[in-house]
Design an enzyme around this catalytic site. Structure first.
Site, mmCIF file in Angstrom:
data_model
loop_
_atom_site.group_PDB
_atom_site.id
_atom_site.type_symbol
_atom_site.label_atom_id
_atom_site.label_comp_id
_atom_site.label_asym_id
_atom_site.label_seq_id
_atom_site.Cartn_x
_atom_site.Cartn_y
_atom_site.Cartn_z
ATOM 1 C CG HIS A 53 -3.912 -2.263 -11.691
ATOM 2 N ND1 HIS A 53 -4.438 -2.693 -10.496
ATOM 3 C CD2 HIS A 53 -4.804 -2.627 -12.636
ATOM 4 C CE1 HIS A 53 -5.584 -3.296 -10.716
ATOM 5 N NE2 HIS A 53 -5.836 -3.262 -12.001
HETATM 6 P P1 TYD Z 1 -5.627 -6.501 -7.872
HETATM 7 O O1 TYD Z 1 -6.038 -6.695 -9.284
HETATM 8 O O2 TYD Z 1 -4.340 -5.774 -7.609
HETATM 9 O O3 TYD Z 1 -6.802 -5.771 -7.054
HETATM 10 P P2 TYD Z 1 -7.443 -4.322 -7.197
HETATM 11 O O4 TYD Z 1 -7.092 -3.775 -8.525
HETATM 12 O O5 TYD Z 1 -8.889 -4.542 -7.037
HETATM 13 O O6 TYD Z 1 -6.934 -3.487 -6.078
HETATM 14 O O7 TYD Z 1 -5.588 -7.923 -7.160
HETATM 15 C C1 TYD Z 1 -5.416 -8.062 -5.769
HETATM 16 C C2 TYD Z 1 -4.831 -9.439 -5.511
HETATM 17 O O8 TYD Z 1 -5.723 -10.459 -5.957
HETATM 18 C C3 TYD Z 1 -3.504 -9.667 -6.222
HETATM 19 O O9 TYD Z 1 -2.652 -10.387 -5.338
HETATM 20 C C4 TYD Z 1 -3.871 -10.553 -7.395
HETATM 21 C C5 TYD Z 1 -5.089 -11.304 -6.911
HETATM 22 N N1 TYD Z 1 -6.029 -11.602 -8.004
HETATM 23 C C6 TYD Z 1 -6.180 -12.888 -8.448
HETATM 24 O O10 TYD Z 1 -5.534 -13.837 -7.952
HETATM 25 N N2 TYD Z 1 -7.059 -13.150 -9.466
HETATM 26 C C7 TYD Z 1 -7.774 -12.162 -10.038
HETATM 27 O O11 TYD Z 1 -8.581 -12.428 -10.977
HETATM 28 C C8 TYD Z 1 -7.601 -10.822 -9.584
HETATM 29 C C9 TYD Z 1 -8.385 -9.683 -10.195
HETATM 30 C C10 TYD Z 1 -6.730 -10.589 -8.560
#
Ligand code: TYD
Length: 137
Positions: A53
């Site tokens: 992303h």
């Molecule tokens: P995401 O940022 O998509 O993870 P990555 O980039 O590491 O694969 O986040 C994964 C899940 O966690 C998504 O449902 C959102 C949640 N999340 C939070 O609730 N708070 C946060 O600060 C972050 C980074 C993610």
């Protein structure tokens, strides 16, 4: 427009002692933004990738606290792969850079220092939409 060349490694302070090392990180001093949020990735299963992303506004610094992993950076034109494997430097990422994290070593811990609180509306999770937004910015 931000590019992969705006992503850079930042040396963090390292206070070494016989008892071990300590790395402090202060917002707006050791890294170029105030820290609003900290999170960390751990217990990443072998072969898994994270990220996939971009963020509309969020800036981040990523540190490998333990072990190693690769960060693939993409600005829509160029790609760059940065391997993080030390606790005393971090990768600064400005807004609007597509990133993926992969090749986590077993037991790796990825610390993320972020300039904003969590906001799902700040994410761009579709690469085609990212490319379109990138052309506008
Ligand atoms: P995401 O940022 O998509 O993870 P990555 O980039 O590491 O694969 O986040 C994964 C899940 O966690 C998504 O449902 C959102 C949640 N999340 C939070 O609730 N708070 C946060 O600060 C972050 C980074 C993610």
């Amino acid at each position: 427009m931000t590019t992969v060349d705006d992503c850079r490694l930042i040396d963090l302070p390292k206070i070494s002692a016989r008892q071990g090392n300590l790395t402090p990180v202060e917002g707006n001093k050791d890294i170029p933004f105030a820290i609003e949020r900290v999170y960390y990735l751990y217990d990443v299963p072998g072969g898994e990738a994270r990220g996939g992303h971009a963020h509309k506004e969020l800036q981040q610094v990523i540190v490998s606290i333990l072990g190693s992993f690769d960060v693939i950076l993409d600005d829509g034109r160029s790609r760059k792969i940065v391997r993080l494997d030390r606790a005393y430097y971090g990768l600064y990422m400005p807004r609007m850079i597509w990133r993926e994290l992969e090749n986590f070593s077993s037991g790796a811990i990825c610390l993320v220092l972020a300039s904003r609180l969590y906001d799902e509306n700040d994410y761009i999770r579709d690469y085609e939409i990212f490319l379109k937004e990138k052309q506008k910015s």
